[in-house]
Design a protein around this motif. Structure first.
Motif, short mmCIF file in Angstrom:
data_model
loop_
_atom_site.label_atom_id
_atom_site.label_comp_id
_atom_site.label_asym_id
_atom_site.label_seq_id
_atom_site.Cartn_x
_atom_site.Cartn_y
_atom_site.Cartn_z
N THR A 70 0.83 -1.21 0.00
CA THR A 70 0.00 0.00 0.00
C THR A 70 0.86 1.25 0.00
O THR A 70 0.62 2.20 -0.77
CB THR A 70 -0.93 0.01 1.23
N VAL A 71 1.89 1.27 0.83
CA VAL A 71 2.75 2.45 0.93
C VAL A 71 3.54 2.66 -0.35
O VAL A 71 3.61 3.78 -0.87
CB VAL A 71 3.69 2.34 2.15
N VAL A 72 4.15 1.61 -0.90
CA VAL A 72 4.92 1.80 -2.13
C VAL A 72 3.99 2.21 -3.27
O VAL A 72 4.38 2.99 -4.15
CB VAL A 72 5.72 0.52 -2.48
N GLY A 73 2.74 1.74 -3.24
CA GLY A 73 1.78 2.18 -4.24
C GLY A 73 1.49 3.66 -4.14
O GLY A 73 1.42 4.37 -5.16
N ARG A 74 1.35 4.17 -2.92
CA ARG A 74 1.11 5.61 -2.73
C ARG A 74 2.31 6.43 -3.19
O ARG A 74 2.16 7.48 -3.82
CB ARG A 74 0.82 5.89 -1.26
N VAL A 75 3.51 5.95 -2.86
CA VAL A 75 4.73 6.67 -3.28
C VAL A 75 4.81 6.73 -4.81
O VAL A 75 5.10 7.78 -5.39
CB VAL A 75 5.98 5.97 -2.70
N CYS A 76 4.53 5.60 -5.47
CA CYS A 76 4.57 5.56 -6.93
C CYS A 76 3.47 6.42 -7.54
O CYS A 76 3.69 7.08 -8.58
CB CYS A 76 4.44 4.13 -7.42
N LEU A 77 2.30 6.42 -6.93
CA LEU A 77 1.20 7.25 -7.43
C LEU A 77 1.59 8.72 -7.40
O LEU A 77 1.36 9.46 -8.37
CB LEU A 77 -0.04 7.00 -6.59
N ASP A 78 2.21 9.15 -6.31
CA ASP A 78 2.69 10.53 -6.22
C ASP A 78 3.71 10.80 -7.31
O ASP A 78 3.72 11.87 -7.94
CB ASP A 78 3.30 10.80 -4.85
N GLY A 79 4.60 9.83 -7.54
CA GLY A 79 5.62 10.00 -8.57
C GLY A 79 5.02 10.11 -9.96
O GLY A 79 5.46 10.93 -10.77
N LEU A 80 4.02 9.30 -10.26
CA LEU A 80 3.37 9.36 -11.57
C LEU A 80 2.66 10.68 -11.78
O LEU A 80 2.68 11.25 -12.88
CB LEU A 80 2.38 8.20 -11.72
N PHE A 123 -9.38 -4.97 -3.62
CA PHE A 123 -9.83 -3.64 -4.02
C PHE A 123 -10.04 -2.72 -2.82
O PHE A 123 -9.95 -1.49 -2.96
CB PHE A 123 -11.10 -3.74 -4.86
N GLY A 124 -10.31 -3.29 -1.65
CA GLY A 124 -10.43 -2.44 -0.48
C GLY A 124 -9.14 -1.71 -0.17
O GLY A 124 -9.14 -0.51 0.14
N GLU A 125 -8.00 -2.42 -0.29
CA GLU A 125 -6.69 -1.80 -0.07
C GLU A 125 -6.37 -0.80 -1.17
O GLU A 125 -5.85 0.28 -0.93
CB GLU A 125 -5.60 -2.88 -0.01
N ILE A 126 -6.69 -1.17 -2.42
CA ILE A 126 -6.42 -0.28 -3.55
C ILE A 126 -7.23 1.01 -3.42
O ILE A 126 -6.73 2.11 -3.70
CB ILE A 126 -6.75 -0.99 -4.87
N ALA A 127 -8.48 0.89 -2.98
CA ALA A 127 -9.32 2.07 -2.80
C ALA A 127 -8.72 3.02 -1.77
O ALA A 127 -8.77 4.24 -1.93
CB ALA A 127 -10.72 1.65 -2.37
N ARG A 128 -8.11 2.45 -0.71
CA ARG A 128 -7.47 3.31 0.30
C ARG A 128 -6.25 4.02 -0.28
O ARG A 128 -6.00 5.18 0.05
CB ARG A 128 -7.09 2.46 1.52
N VAL A 129 -5.48 3.33 -1.12
CA VAL A 129 -4.32 3.98 -1.75
C VAL A 129 -4.77 5.15 -2.61
O VAL A 129 -4.17 6.23 -2.60
CB VAL A 129 -3.54 2.97 -2.62
#
Length: 302
Positions: free
Chosen positions: A59-69, A138-144
């Motif tokens: 979840t955290v690495v997904g958020r970091v990458c989302l910010d980067g994108l 998808f619950g985790e993805i929705a939180r990201v």
């Protein structure tokens, strides 16, 4: 849990986190930075309250990458040329690109998929990758994404349709190499007809020059077999003699202007390439050539 135990558990997850970040960002260096930032956030957290460390880290690495994108999307408006994924270069004779983790990740993904992923929005890319490739609920993805579960499902579905709608590249390296070598041979001769024969009618040639002077003045994108063949026939007799086949992101492609390696035919580590072209082969013809000239985006694996 002691600091040493926490570090050991993180290291056990590092390869998977790197895989997530690489698919999200298309750059080994940026992926490594995202994983390191994830470690910093873990070290600053109350890790005793984390029930599922693997899911928390994803979840955290997904958020970091989302910010980067999202930050990258803003920078792209001023980018000269076409932005392409980094090129990881390895010896074409190797059954595997090598022990280097960057090459292993590139081999699993490939330029063709990374280029398709670049057409997705950051949310679509994250939802599709985390669910379809890494099995995150998808619950985790929705939180990201800070959205609802139905919205996260919809984003993943859009991404899935784009990916499935793309042509399926040839997976056999021997077949890839035959086509790439035929293209190079025709380019060396400046043979327009032979080039058209090895190109798909809708073939596309894209160039990512970065700050490289070699890319200045060149079109960012050329479409259609005739246009691509004309460019290759006109320039091939000059650049093709300095080129050779190599593995680019796990598939057979072309190293451009490698110093000693181009002349000797030895491994890519023998000379610093001036560029690397990922070649996507489908049904025996070239459908895309993606040339990266930006030096900081060329990663040579020995």
């Amino acid at each position: 849990m002691s600091d040493d135990e926490l570090a050991a558990r993180f290291e056990a997850e590092r390869a998977r986190l790197q895989a997530v970040a690489y698919r999200m960002l298309g750059s080994p260096a940026e992926a490594e930075d995202a994983v390191q930032e994830t470690w910093f956030r873990l070290a600053r957290s109350d890790h005793r309250s984390i029930d599922n460390l693997a899911a928390w880290l994803t979840t955290v690495v997904g958020r970091v990458c989302l910010d980067g994108l999202r930050a990258r999307k803003a920078r792209r408006e001023a980018y000269v040329g076409t932005w392409l994924p980094d090129a990881v270069i390895a010896d074409v004779e190797s059954a595997q690109p090598g022990p280097d983790r960057d090459a292993e990740l590139a081999d699993a993904v490939g330029t063709a998929l990374l280029v398709v992923l670049e057409t997705l929005t950051p949310g679509e890319r994250l939802a599709f990758l985390l669910h379809d490739m890494f099995g995150l609920p998808f619950g985790e993805i929705a939180r990201v994404l800070d959205t609802s579960v139905p919205a996260a499902r919809q984003l993943a579905s859009r991404g899935r349709r784009r990916v499935r709608g793309a042509p399926e590249p040839e997976r056999d390296r021997a077949a890839q190499r035959e086509v790439v070598e035929a293209f190079l041979a025709a380019a060396r001769r400046g043979d327009f007809d032979a080039l058209v024969e090895v190109l798909h009618p809708d073939a596309v040639f894209r160039i990512d020059p970065g700050a490289s002077p070699g890319g200045r003045g060149a079109p960012a994108e050329v479409n259609g077999s005739a246009a691509v063949a004309r460019q290759a026939a006109a320039n091939g007799p000059f650049f093709a003699p300095t080129c050779r086949v190599a593995l680019i992101n796990g598939s057979v492609g072309i190293v451009v202007g490698a110093a000693s390696g181009a002349a000797s035919g030895t491994g890519p580590g023998t000379g610093r390439p001036r560029g690397a072209a990922a070649v996507t082969v489908v049904d025996g013809v070239v459908v895309a050539i993606d040339l990266v000239l930006a030096p900081e985006k060329l990663h040579v694996v020995s």
